[in-house]
Design a protein around this motif. Structure first.
Motif, PDB file in Angstrom:
ATOM      1  N   ASN A  90       3.683  -6.495   8.419  1.00 48.29           N
ATOM      2  CA  ASN A  90       4.790  -5.955   9.215  1.00 48.29           C
ATOM      3  C   ASN A  90       6.021  -6.874   9.177  1.00 48.29           C
ATOM      4  O   ASN A  90       6.532  -7.158   8.116  1.00 48.29           O
ATOM      5  CB  ASN A  90       4.343  -5.577  10.639  1.00 48.29           C
ATOM      6  CG  ASN A  90       3.590  -6.666  11.372  1.00 48.29           C
ATOM      7  OD1 ASN A  90       4.199  -7.585  11.894  1.00 48.29           O
ATOM      8  ND2 ASN A  90       2.257  -6.560  11.409  1.00 48.29           N
ATOM      9  N   TRP A 106       0.867   5.820  11.105  1.00 52.62           N
ATOM     10  CA  TRP A 106       1.843   5.892  10.012  1.00 52.62           C
ATOM     11  C   TRP A 106       1.425   6.935   8.980  1.00 52.62           C
ATOM     12  O   TRP A 106       2.231   7.769   8.566  1.00 52.62           O
ATOM     13  CB  TRP A 106       1.981   4.513   9.352  1.00 52.62           C
ATOM     14  CG  TRP A 106       2.617   4.540   7.996  1.00 52.62           C
ATOM     15  CD1 TRP A 106       3.931   4.760   7.709  1.00 52.62           C
ATOM     16  CD2 TRP A 106       1.954   4.357   6.735  1.00 52.62           C
ATOM     17  NE1 TRP A 106       4.131   4.721   6.340  1.00 52.62           N
ATOM     18  CE2 TRP A 106       2.935   4.471   5.724  1.00 52.62           C
ATOM     19  CE3 TRP A 106       0.635   4.096   6.366  1.00 52.62           C
ATOM     20  CZ2 TRP A 106       2.630   4.346   4.368  1.00 52.62           C
ATOM     21  CZ3 TRP A 106       0.333   3.959   5.016  1.00 52.62           C
ATOM     22  CH2 TRP A 106       1.313   4.088   4.031  1.00 52.62           C
ATOM     23  N   LYS A 107       0.162   6.899   8.569  1.00 55.18           N
ATOM     24  CA  LYS A 107      -0.307   7.851   7.563  1.00 55.18           C
ATOM     25  C   LYS A 107      -0.145   9.287   8.047  1.00 55.18           C
ATOM     26  O   LYS A 107       0.316  10.163   7.310  1.00 55.18           O
ATOM     27  CB  LYS A 107      -1.782   7.582   7.224  1.00 55.18           C
ATOM     28  CG  LYS A 107      -2.026   6.288   6.481  1.00 55.18           C
ATOM     29  CD  LYS A 107      -3.227   6.359   5.556  1.00 55.18           C
ATOM     30  CE  LYS A 107      -2.895   7.156   4.306  1.00 55.18           C
ATOM     31  NZ  LYS A 107      -3.931   7.030   3.258  1.00 55.18           N
ATOM     32  N   PHE A 144       3.488   0.721   3.172  1.00 55.81           N
ATOM     33  CA  PHE A 144       3.130   0.048   4.423  1.00 55.81           C
ATOM     34  C   PHE A 144       3.152  -1.454   4.168  1.00 55.81           C
ATOM     35  O   PHE A 144       2.359  -1.973   3.369  1.00 55.81           O
ATOM     36  CB  PHE A 144       1.732   0.490   4.874  1.00 55.81           C
ATOM     37  CG  PHE A 144       1.383   0.125   6.287  1.00 55.81           C
ATOM     38  CD1 PHE A 144       1.777   0.934   7.343  1.00 55.81           C
ATOM     39  CD2 PHE A 144       0.654  -1.025   6.562  1.00 55.81           C
ATOM     40  CE1 PHE A 144       1.441   0.613   8.654  1.00 55.81           C
ATOM     41  CE2 PHE A 144       0.313  -1.360   7.866  1.00 55.81           C
ATOM     42  CZ  PHE A 144       0.710  -0.538   8.919  1.00 55.81           C
ATOM     43  N   HIS A 170       1.203   5.406   0.389  1.00 55.16           N
ATOM     44  CA  HIS A 170       0.578   6.427   1.220  1.00 55.16           C
ATOM     45  C   HIS A 170      -0.536   7.167   0.486  1.00 55.16           C
ATOM     46  O   HIS A 170      -1.481   7.657   1.126  1.00 55.16           O
ATOM     47  CB  HIS A 170       1.642   7.422   1.705  1.00 55.16           C
ATOM     48  CG  HIS A 170       1.141   8.412   2.707  1.00 55.16           C
ATOM     49  ND1 HIS A 170       0.757   9.700   2.370  1.00 55.16           N
ATOM     50  CD2 HIS A 170       0.925   8.310   4.039  1.00 55.16           C
ATOM     51  CE1 HIS A 170       0.351  10.339   3.441  1.00 55.16           C
ATOM     52  NE2 HIS A 170       0.436   9.518   4.479  1.00 55.16           N
ATOM     53  N   GLU A 200       0.835  -1.200   0.000  1.00 55.98           N
ATOM     54  CA  GLU A 200       0.000   0.000   0.000  1.00 55.98           C
ATOM     55  C   GLU A 200       0.875   1.257   0.000  1.00 55.98           C
ATOM     56  O   GLU A 200       1.782   1.398   0.816  1.00 55.98           O
ATOM     57  CB  GLU A 200      -0.909   0.018   1.229  1.00 55.98           C
ATOM     58  CG  GLU A 200      -1.743   1.278   1.341  1.00 55.98           C
ATOM     59  CD  GLU A 200      -2.447   1.418   2.682  1.00 55.98           C
ATOM     60  OE1 GLU A 200      -2.943   2.518   2.975  1.00 55.98           O
ATOM     61  OE2 GLU A 200      -2.469   0.433   3.446  1.00 55.98           O
ATOM     62  N   ASP A 257      -0.637  -3.314  12.146  1.00 57.62           N
ATOM     63  CA  ASP A 257      -1.877  -2.818  11.530  1.00 57.62           C
ATOM     64  C   ASP A 257      -2.595  -1.757  12.365  1.00 57.62           C
ATOM     65  O   ASP A 257      -3.153  -0.807  11.819  1.00 57.62           O
ATOM     66  CB  ASP A 257      -2.829  -3.989  11.261  1.00 57.62           C
ATOM     67  CG  ASP A 257      -2.346  -4.879  10.123  1.00 57.62           C
ATOM     68  OD1 ASP A 257      -1.448  -4.431   9.374  1.00 57.62           O
ATOM     69  OD2 ASP A 257      -2.847  -6.004   9.995  1.00 57.62           O
ATOM     70  N   HIS A 285      -1.632   1.787  11.618  1.00 50.10           N
ATOM     71  CA  HIS A 285      -1.711   2.220  10.217  1.00 50.10           C
ATOM     72  C   HIS A 285      -2.015   3.715  10.111  1.00 50.10           C
ATOM     73  O   HIS A 285      -1.357   4.452   9.360  1.00 50.10           O
ATOM     74  CB  HIS A 285      -2.778   1.405   9.496  1.00 50.10           C
ATOM     75  CG  HIS A 285      -2.985   1.798   8.075  1.00 50.10           C
ATOM     76  ND1 HIS A 285      -3.878   2.787   7.689  1.00 50.10           N
ATOM     77  CD2 HIS A 285      -2.403   1.360   6.930  1.00 50.10           C
ATOM     78  CE1 HIS A 285      -3.840   2.932   6.383  1.00 50.10           C
ATOM     79  NE2 HIS A 285      -2.957   2.071   5.880  1.00 50.10           N
ATOM     80  N   ASP A 286      -3.024   4.164  10.861  1.00 55.25           N
ATOM     81  CA  ASP A 286      -3.393   5.587  10.797  1.00 55.25           C
ATOM     82  C   ASP A 286      -2.287   6.470  11.365  1.00 55.25           C
ATOM     83  O   ASP A 286      -2.079   7.594  10.888  1.00 55.25           O
ATOM     84  CB  ASP A 286      -4.702   5.831  11.549  1.00 55.25           C
ATOM     85  CG  ASP A 286      -5.898   5.216  10.828  1.00 55.25           C
ATOM     86  OD1 ASP A 286      -5.759   4.860   9.649  1.00 55.25           O
ATOM     87  OD2 ASP A 286      -6.966   5.091  11.460  1.00 55.25           O
TER      88      ASP A 286
END
Length: 330
Positions: free
Chosen positions: A282, A263-264, A278, A201, A199, A257, A260-261
């Motif tokens: 992991n 990271w964004k 991503f 960004h 995925e 996981d 995730h947000d």
């Protein structure tokens, strides 16, 4: 400054003591880096000691016997502390390791530690890690034997000696383990790099296959990783230097996981460049496992044909990366 030896293999050992006798700690620091020094037990601050405007300090505190660190906000020095010690320190923070001298009760052990840091600095770890396996094992075992002989000859506190022997064993063991890992990484060089399709960004997906025809510099990282974040400013400078050249800069997050947000948001808030991906599972992602990645940051360089050029490439903060890229991108 600390050597690779100290940075890669520093392990804190402590012994248990229930004595409440205080440790006296005083001295003077020229060219100090701040107004406070901290006595730390790994990440725990045992004592915060304030310096006056001349850099002098005089304090006392209670703690158990064992290994500690003195941190002045910039540099660290190892300490051995024991109830009843009365230590006086003289040093120049501009020549941190080279200038440390202790006097008083406990001085022998702590001067030994200061000298050990200087001896470590003389070891050419880069050359050592490039040696063949037989020579490497021979040299590291000789280092361990020399350290034990020096320690026993110094006639120091028995508790200190026991801790130093444990730490010495652990350091050499970690160094040998690191060598084994780097040798395994070298075997990956020149092989076809495994593909990924992660995925992006921006919401799309990006595969390694889609980047064929370019050199690809991969940064495996995570938002929680301090050393990873420390490389970001250097990576941004490298990206800017080679902007428009035949190279893609790819950062692969191994955050779990649930982050995730995070990271964004991190990528957006920090204005991270390059291709931000991503990993799908992991640490257990196929691409991550294929490179035996169990610590980060880790950097990988792929050639335009999709072959592994360097499975353990230099960090952005290492000038050798620019030297390598300059030679490839002429």
């Amino acid at each position: 400054m600390k050597t690779l030896f100290s940075l890669l293999f520093a392990i804190v050992f402590t012994t248990i003591s229930f004595s409440q006798e205080k440790i006296l700690f005083h001295g003077k620091i020229a060219n100090r880096n701040g107004d406070v020094i901290y006595i730390k037990d790994n990440k725990t601050i045992v004592k915060e000691i304030k310096l006056n405007k001349e850099g002098a300090f005089n304090d006392s505190f209670e703690t158990k016997a064992g290994m500690y660190q003195m941190f002045d906000g910039v540099e660290y020095a190892e300490l051995y502390l024991k109830p009843g010690y009365d230590l006086d320190l003289k040093m120049d923070a501009a020549q941190f390791d080279e200038s440390i001298v202790f006097s008083g009760n406990g001085a022998k052990e702590n001067n030994y530690l200061a000298q050990s840091t200087l001896l470590d600095a003389k070891i050419n770890f880069e050359a050592l890690l490039k040696s063949n396996e037989q020579d490497f094992m021979k040299q590291t075992n000789e280092m361990k034997a020399a350290d034990v002989a020096r320690l026993e000859k110094a006639k120091l506190d028995p508790g200190f000696v026991a801790l130093q022997k444990q730490e010495g064993e652990a350091k050499i063991g970690e160094l040998q383990q690191y060598y084994t890992m780097t040798q395994a990484n070298k075997k990956l060089n020149n092989a076809v790099a495994p593909n990924f399709n992660y995925e992006n960004h921006d919401g799309s997906k990006t595969s390694l296959e889609s980047l064929k025809g370019k050199y690809v510099y991969i940064d495996v990282w995570a938002t929680w990783c301090g050393p990873c974040r420390g490389e970001i400013p250097f990576l941004q400078k490298v990206e800017e230097k080679y902007k428009g050249k035949n190279i893609a800069f790819v950062s692969i997050s191994v955050d779990v996981d649930k982050d995730h947000d995070k990271w964004k948001a991190f990528v957006t808030d920090k204005g991270l460049g390059g291709i931000q991906l991503f990993a799908d599972k992991n640490w257990t992602s196929d691409f991550i496992k294929s490179f035996n990645i169990n610590s980060i940051p880790r950097f990988i360089l792929i050639d335009p044909k999709g072959n592994v050029l360097d499975a353990d490439a230099a960090r952005p903060s290492n000038p050798k990366l620019s030297e390598q890229l300059d030679s490839l991108l002429q």
